[in-house]
Design an enzyme around this catalytic site. Structure first.
Site, PDB file in Angstrom:
ATOM      1  N   ASP A 409     -32.823  -6.341 -45.346  1.00 39.61           N
ATOM      2  CA  ASP A 409     -32.869  -5.441 -46.488  1.00 39.61           C
ATOM      3  C   ASP A 409     -32.470  -6.204 -47.750  1.00 39.61           C
ATOM      4  O   ASP A 409     -31.491  -6.959 -47.758  1.00 39.61           O
ATOM      5  CB  ASP A 409     -31.911  -4.274 -46.239  1.00 39.61           C
ATOM      6  N   GLU A 438     -37.122  -8.386 -47.639  1.00 41.86           N
ATOM      7  CA  GLU A 438     -37.571  -7.927 -48.947  1.00 41.86           C
ATOM      8  C   GLU A 438     -37.210  -9.003 -49.972  1.00 41.86           C
ATOM      9  O   GLU A 438     -36.081  -9.053 -50.457  1.00 41.86           O
ATOM     10  CB  GLU A 438     -36.890  -6.602 -49.301  1.00 41.86           C
TER      11      GLU A 438
END
Length: 711
Positions: A409, A438
């Site tokens: 994340d 990400e």
């Protein structure tokens, strides 16, 4: 917390630099000299600078020798005034990192039946105590710990401590704080205390899964453990729990498979599960009353308790999570763990901040906590003991839970060196461990060239990144719900769509792509974040009927599955998942977030179509080429009128053609003569051809994806 009264402030900001702030209200802020006192020893400080700052005079002083961490020091001025020397910005210096880096792999509790060893890294503490709570009586016992090398506090206890709750009392800058062990393997309900367990009791051999020889063989299916089975018609007995997610042979209202058995039939290879390390946002005693995706991390090495049958039993969540992972492995699928090492839930309340205040988080140029994550804190992964914690944690999940990959994340908060260390650990453990993240450039005080972001993908060659340009090119901007991408009929995205479909490698010009290799590109148009594709279609195409929207949806999803790179599906995407227009459902109720298994029955035709495309991808290597060189050598673009897009693939003696038409009109397209088999058109897809025709020309239906093969 007891407030400490100080007539002035003194901070150790570098190993030999002390900053002293004298209030103007105290002797006009004037002092001609300062001394450092430790016990009976007194050393003069050399004042090297003096400047006014707000309501203070700021003195910068140099020490002749470094202080000894773990001891209490006093600063005295020339008026006889005294204050304690506080730990300041020194913790964010390279010298501090080098001095206190601990290489050992034994932080936390090392449990044996007749002896437990407890170690805590707390180099700025002047005292540390262990607080033990008896499992039956909850009687609390306080035991002093001893400072060892590299700032590690140690304690050996020669008795059986299984199921004792424990925490640390840490004194820094004369203030005591109670903290849970960052390395805790088990916690009590709602993560209030660490719990000492025999992790070996939950051990089991790893269930072997089919080998993966390249990341492009991966087909990811993202799911939230609770969403997966909480629906009334999910067919699961243990709805919303680890055990429910692991149930096999569950059936929906149509008598057809749901849950894990359905996912296996769909044909995906990896089940990516939203965070299941311990998180805030759901009361584990009353889990049905709250909902959360899990991006509020509390304890990184302990499983979340709201998914267990008994959150008060520390073993329950561990064993049940391991059972789930084993069950996924038994049916030949792999598990990707969504990890959230970029921030903590609340910085001030985190174990990191209580144990070594200021070390684990980034601060900006004026000393305030950085907020690139948007949640109030950024983990300082570039610091050695922060990096060590992340790498140790990854190693733990690999070893104890046998996960097969990690989704990072907000990976852009983390640094390149940390991510490459994670890659090394994964490679040392097993082949085929996938890492994706990400890689967005976030506003955090880390130099651009050190960020683990898409523009630095060349420095992260074996780590995949979510391709947001693919997402926005194919479906339209995620953040402008009315924007339509190529698959929704916007021909302005035609050229970009070709680049995305061919792996985002810069097909025409080497080095001009988003990525160097297709294994770095995670291709998607929908995930747990933002609106589902179906909800976006309802907003940006308000004047068309659902049948047309479904064709656009099918086309966009089909492009994901047949593009070069790594395809990623959001659970339920194949049956037009809706969250009723909710674009940020991180704590919305089950009625919004649940995977509606009735829609799987309602839209069975589309499920079968997506299943067929997955079969095509898995059967024919030309749809999962491993390198940019292979793509350039084996793929060519067909000269077709806008907005029709056609690609030709050479695979041995066979030629494959993929033609997409996002327009509302049918088009006649010229192709090579010969006998062509149709693997996919706008109505059906699969590895068994539904029809055969002689080439020369083909009628391409509106809003369609077509796959043809000629042998």
């Amino acid at each position: 917390m007891e407030s400490i009264k100080r007539i002035f402030q003194a901070y150790l900001d570098e190993m030999t630099i002390i900053t002293i702030l004298l209030p103007l209200s105290y002797r006009n802020g004037q002092s001609s000299s300062f001394s450092l006192i430790c016990g009976a020893e007194k050393s003069p400080l050399n004042i090297i600078d003096k400047i006014p700052i707000e309501n203070y005079l700021k003195y910068t002083c140099r020490l002749a020798n470094e202080t000894c961490f773990g001891k209490e020091y006093v600063i005295a001025d020339d008026h006889g005034g005294r204050t304690d020397l506080q730990i300041g910005a020194v913790i964010r210096t390279e010298a501090f990192d080098n001095k206190f880096y601990y290489e050992g792999n034994d932080l936390g509790v090392t449990y044996q039946r007749d002896r437990s060893q407890i170690k805590l890294w707390a180099p700025t503490a002047t005292q540390v105590k262990l607080k033990l709570r008896h499992p039956a009586t909850q009687y609390a016992e306080i035991i002093k710990m001893k400072l060892g090398d590299r700032g590690v506090w140690c304690l050996d206890i020669n008795r059986d401590l299984e199921l004792y709750q424990y925490s640390f009392l840490v004194q820094v800058n004369k203030t005591w704080r109670e903290a849970v062990d960052p390395y805790a393997q088990a916690v009590s309900a709602n993560g209030e205390h660490g719990v000492i367990v025999s992790i070996e009791k939950t051990g089991r051999p790893k269930v072997e899964v089919p080998p993966m020889t390249s990341p492009v063989e991966t087909i990811i299916y993202e799911a939230h453990i609770r969403d997966f089975t909480i629906h009334p018609q999910s067919g699961a007995k243990n709805k919303g729990l680890y055990l429910g997610a692991g149930e096999l042979n569950t059936k929906g209202v149509d008598g057809e498979p749901t849950g894990l058995s359905y996912v296996k039939e769909l044909g995906i290879t990896h089940l990516e599960l939203l965070p299941f390390h311990d998180f805030a946002g759901v009361d584990e005693w009353n889990p049905d009353k709250e909902y959360n995706w899990g991006y509020n991390p509390l304890h990184f090495n302990a499983p979340e308790g709201s998914y267990s049958t008994n959150p008060s039993d520390p073993y329950s969540r561990i064993s049940e999570l391991k059972d789930l992972i084993d069950q996924i492995h038994r049916i030949g699928l792999r598990v990707i763990m969504d990890v959230v090492y970029n921030h903590v839930y609340i910085r001030e309340e985190s174990s990191f901040e209580k144990i070594v205040p200021g070390y684990y988080f980034r601060h900006n140029e004026i000393g305030l906590p950085a907020n690139g994550t948007g949640v109030g804190n950024d983990i300082a992964s570039e610091r050695k003991m922060v990096r060590k914690f992340i790498v140790d944690s990854i190693r733990y999940w690999l070893k104890e839970y046998h996960v097969d990959g990690f989704r990072f994340d907000l990976m852009g908060i983390l640094d390149i060196e940390t991510m490459n260390e994670v890659r090394k650990v994964c490679d040392s453990y097993a082949n085929g461990i996938i890492i994706l993240g990400e890689g967005w450039n976030l506003n955090t005080p880390l130099p651009f060239q050190k960020k683990a972001i898409i523009p630095n993908q060349a420095k992260l060659p074996e780590i995949a990144q979510f391709n947001d340009q693919f997402r926005d090119t194919i479906k339209g901007s995620t953040f402008n719900i009315l924007d339509k991408g190529y698959a929704l009929g916007n021909k302005q995205y035609l050229e970009a769509a070709f680049e995305m479909i061919t792996g985002s490698i810069g097909f025409r010009a080497k080095g001009a792509g988003i990525f160097n290799e297709p294994v770095q590109s995670v291709n998607y148009v929908e995930c747990h974040d933002n609106h589902t594709l179906w909800d976006k279609l309802q907003s940006c195409l308000p004047d068309v009927d659902d049948a047309v929207r479904m064709r656009y949806h099918r086309l966009a999803t089909g492009i994901v599955l047949l593009a070069q790179g790594i395809p990623f599906l959001h659970s339920g995407q194949e049956f037009f998942r809706t969250k009723q227009g909710d674009g940020n459902s991180y704590r919305s109720p089950d009625t919004i977030n649940q995977l509606d298994w009735n829609r799987k029955s309602q839209f069975k035709e589309n499920v079968d179509y997506i299943k067929g495309l997955i079969q095509i991808r898995k059967e024919y290597p030309c749809f999962r080429l491993r390198t940019a060189a292979e793509i350039r050598n084996q793929v060519s673009r067909l000269p077709l009128p806008s907005p029709i897009l056609g690609c030709s693939f050479q695979q041995g003696d066979s030629v494959f053609i993929v033609i997409t038409n996002p327009s509302l009109s049918s088009h006649k397209v010229s192709i090579l003569n010969g006998e062509w088999s149709v693997l996919a058109d706008r109505d059906t897809a699969g590895i068994i051809a539904k029809k055969v025709f002689q080439g020369g020309e083909i009628q391409v239906e509106p809003i369609s994806l077509n796959v043809l093969v000629k042998k």
